[in-house]
Design a protein around this motif. Structure first.
Motif, short mmCIF file in Angstrom:
data_model
loop_
_atom_site.label_atom_id
_atom_site.label_comp_id
_atom_site.label_asym_id
_atom_site.label_seq_id
_atom_site.Cartn_x
_atom_site.Cartn_y
_atom_site.Cartn_z
N HIS A 164 33.91 -59.00 -58.39
CA HIS A 164 33.04 -59.02 -57.21
C HIS A 164 32.75 -60.47 -56.81
N PHE B 211 34.76 -44.55 -65.94
CA PHE B 211 34.07 -45.79 -66.31
C PHE B 211 32.73 -45.52 -66.98
N ASN C 96 40.44 -51.73 -67.60
CA ASN C 96 39.90 -52.59 -66.55
C ASN C 96 38.57 -53.20 -67.01
N LEU D 172 37.92 -41.74 -58.83
CA LEU D 172 36.95 -42.32 -59.78
C LEU D 172 36.08 -41.21 -60.38
N HIS E 83 40.39 -42.45 -63.03
CA HIS E 83 39.76 -43.71 -63.40
C HIS E 83 38.33 -43.40 -63.84
N ALA F 137 27.92 -50.51 -58.40
CA ALA F 137 29.12 -51.28 -58.03
C ALA F 137 30.35 -50.46 -57.97
N GLU G 296 32.13 -50.92 -67.25
CA GLU G 296 31.30 -51.46 -66.18
C GLU G 296 30.41 -52.58 -66.73
N ARG H 28 37.30 -46.77 -51.87
CA ARG H 28 36.26 -46.38 -52.85
C ARG H 28 35.19 -47.48 -52.93
N ASP H 29 35.47 -48.60 -53.58
CA ASP H 29 34.45 -49.66 -53.69
C ASP H 29 34.12 -50.19 -52.30
N SER I 120 37.33 -48.16 -67.41
CA SER I 120 36.66 -49.40 -67.04
C SER I 120 35.36 -49.58 -67.81
N THR J 168 31.29 -56.78 -62.63
CA THR J 168 30.57 -55.89 -61.71
C THR J 168 29.58 -56.63 -60.82
N PRO K 110 35.65 -55.01 -65.35
CA PRO K 110 35.08 -55.50 -64.10
C PRO K 110 34.04 -56.60 -64.32
N HIS L 48 38.82 -56.66 -61.99
CA HIS L 48 38.10 -56.11 -60.84
C HIS L 48 36.90 -57.04 -60.62
O1 KIV Z 1 32.36 -53.04 -60.10
C1 KIV Z 1 32.54 -52.12 -60.93
O2 KIV Z 1 32.14 -52.19 -62.09
C2 KIV Z 1 33.22 -50.92 -60.44
C3 KIV Z 1 33.66 -49.93 -61.47
C4 KIV Z 1 33.29 -48.54 -61.12
C5 KIV Z 1 35.12 -50.10 -61.72
O3 KIV Z 1 33.46 -50.77 -59.28
#
Ligand code: KIV
Ligand code: ZN
Length: 524
Positions: free
Chosen positions: A215, A110, A178, A84, A108, A524, A152, A24-25, A150, A182, A180, A213
């Protein structure tokens, strides 16, 4: 109090859930899109790796995304399969429909909670966001007991507002929360503070699993994830090779091995079969066309290579002098010499089992064996890496619309290079010949004559699978059409054949991408 999770039952204190979002991501990032067969193959590999949750895709994003989540939900047993969804009703219903066949499923959902995202992206007031959190989670709960919510851009959210959103999500029935990072802005100390605060202040916090989560925009995704685990998080969201939006997500292989190697810093035990890590990483590289850099932790070619004499001497006396984990523990083998042209089908099947391809079907085995024999005729020694490249190539191409059949090239300094090409397009064999500025150009022109298209060649790169002049070439071809980029890959001892296979692979990916439209406000 121990958490009783709908999918995982009573959670022991040292249990940690590995949530993989490669499909997914990871798949959402430029150049990393996969077709249906590739996603299924990758999901099967993730299940063999032992991840707890596979985020299989974003079903509302396109019919292709829906189909792949549904296929994975139908076929892949073991992990919880997750889809998602934004907060919109249509998203949640579509995710529930795609996940229908799964043994265990998770929705999931968000929504952005930071002032910046609420004002400029969502154009929603905070009270409306709170209401949408409660409504979306309640709706998701009508379709499954396992619901993740989540926030975001959670790491840039006002702390009081974040607590209110998390409370609303828990009250509505979320079982995983969750937060994130992001945009990859947080530092480890921010993550410790945020999760510490939520666990202390939010009513019901002791009934849910908190998840991180992160990045990697500042190169801190893994460090931030470790800080979150130390602050009580019991779900980690990560991807193979760290792929994902922009600089990517926390790399599964790095975070799992960090936890295994330093139990003092993270008192929990991932259930991942670490010996499968390298194989899974290589499969992803074969599918996407992106090799990891040689110095990449855990899975890079140099990750366990000792060049300096002092280091080599130390390792020979006692490996622990310079190795903090064994190469075998993540799937590297010390001896990689394998078979030659006299090896039979049974030996080949045994080798495949040893390399972790136990479930390969008969047709795929036959095709792979034929290509192995062909390779063994051209190459004195066939290494494990050669076989992995060859089998991955075979396995991921089974559903392609365009397939390589044959290529004959005449090149040199006397006459213009000519390529005679045969491809199978939707089951029909079509041939064409073309001349060009060089053998590769002639080959690509012949492909164009068989399958006309408007895309532009953006990158052509050649590397070697193993060492030596008889090594297989691994070629990557990048095509662009209407701003969409795809990378294809091909491996063969003949560089021109590898180039043709890479070009055909890229075209197949383009066909998948054409059918895809990105939903609005998908970030994201
Ligand atoms: O980075 C992010 O915020 C995401 C969300 C959709 C979980 O990937
Ligand atoms: Zn993300």
């Amino acid at each position: 109090m121990t958490i009783n999770h709908p999918s995982f039952g009573q959670m022991a204190d040292d249990r940690i859930i590995i949530f993989d979002t490669t499909l997914r991501d990871g798949e959402q990032s430029p150049g990393f899109s996969m077709n249906l067969a590739e996603k299924l193959r990758m999901a099967e590999a993730l299940a063999e790796l032992g991840v707890d949750v596979i985020e299989a895709g974003f079903p509302i994003a396109s019919p292709g995304d829906f189909d792949s989540v549904r296929l994975i939900a139908e076929k892949v047993k073991g992990p919880v399969i997750c889809g998602l969804a934004r907060s919109a009703r249509g998203d949640i219903l579509r995710a529930a429909e795609a996940l229908g066949p799964a043994e265990r499923k998770r929705i999931h959902t968000f929504l952005s909670t930071s002032p910046l995202h609420m004002k400029f992206k969502l154009r929603m007031e905070p009270e409306a966001v709170l209401q949408a959190v409660a409504d979306s989670v309640s709706l998701a709960r009508q379709h499954t007991d396992d619901v993740e919510w989540s926030a975001e851009d959670g790491s840039r959210t006002d702390p009081d507002f974040l607590c209110r959103c998390v409370e609303a999500a828990i009250r509505a029935g979320a079982t995983t929360i969750n937060i994130p990072d992001t945009v990859g802005y947080a530092l480890p100390s921010d993550l410790s503070r945020i999760f510490g605060m939520l666990r202390e202040r939010v009513p019901g916090a002791d009934t849910v699993i908190f998840s991180a989560h992160n990045h990697n925009d500042l190169g801190l995704a893994v460090a931030n994830t470790l800080a979150a685990v130390a602050a009580g998080v019991r779900q980690i969201e990560c991807t193979i090779n760290g792929i994902g939006e922009r600089a990517g997500n926390a790399a599964l292989e790095e975070i799992v091995m960090a936890i295994r190697t330093r139990p003092d810093a993270a008192p929990c035990k991932p259930r991942v079969v670490t010996q499968n890590i390298l194989k899974t990483s290589k499969l992803l590289s074969a599918i996407t066309g992106f090799d990891v850099q040689p110095n990449k932790a855990i899975v890079g070619r140099n990750a366990f290579a000792h060049e300096s004499g002092i280091h080599q001497d130390g390792v020979l006396k006692n490996a622990a002098t310079y190795e903090i984990m064994t190469p075998e523990s993540v799937g590297w083998s010390r001896s990689s010499l394998v078979m030659g042209k006299h090896s039979g089908r049974a030996a080949f099947r045994d080798k495949l089992r040893a390399l972790g391809y136990g479930e390969i079907g008969d047709n795929q085995l036959n095709d792979a064996f034929r290509r192995f024999k062909d390779l063994a005729d051209r190459k004195k020694v066939v290494y494990d890496d050669d076989i992995v490249a060859l089998v991955d190539d075979e396995v991921v191409r089974t559903h392609d619309r365009i397939r390589f059949v044959s290529l004959d090239v005449h090149a040199g300094s006397k006459s213009p290079p000519t390529a005679e090409m045969e491809l199978e397009v939707d089951g029909e064999i079509i041939g064409a010949s073309a001349t060009g500025d060089g053998p590769v150009d002639a080959t690509f022109k012949a492909i164009h004559a068989i399958f006309p298209h408007e895309s532009t060649l953006r990158l052509f790169s050649v590397g070697a699978v193993t060492e030596g002049t008889d090594a297989q070439a691994r070629v990557t071809v990048r095509l662009e059409e209407d701003g969409k980029l795809v990378d294809g890959q091909g491996a063969h001892t003949d560089t021109i054949v590898a180039s043709a296979r890479a070009y055909v692979h890229a075209l197949n990916k383009l066909l998948v991408k054409r059918a895809r439209t990105e939903p609005e406000a998908l970030t994201a």
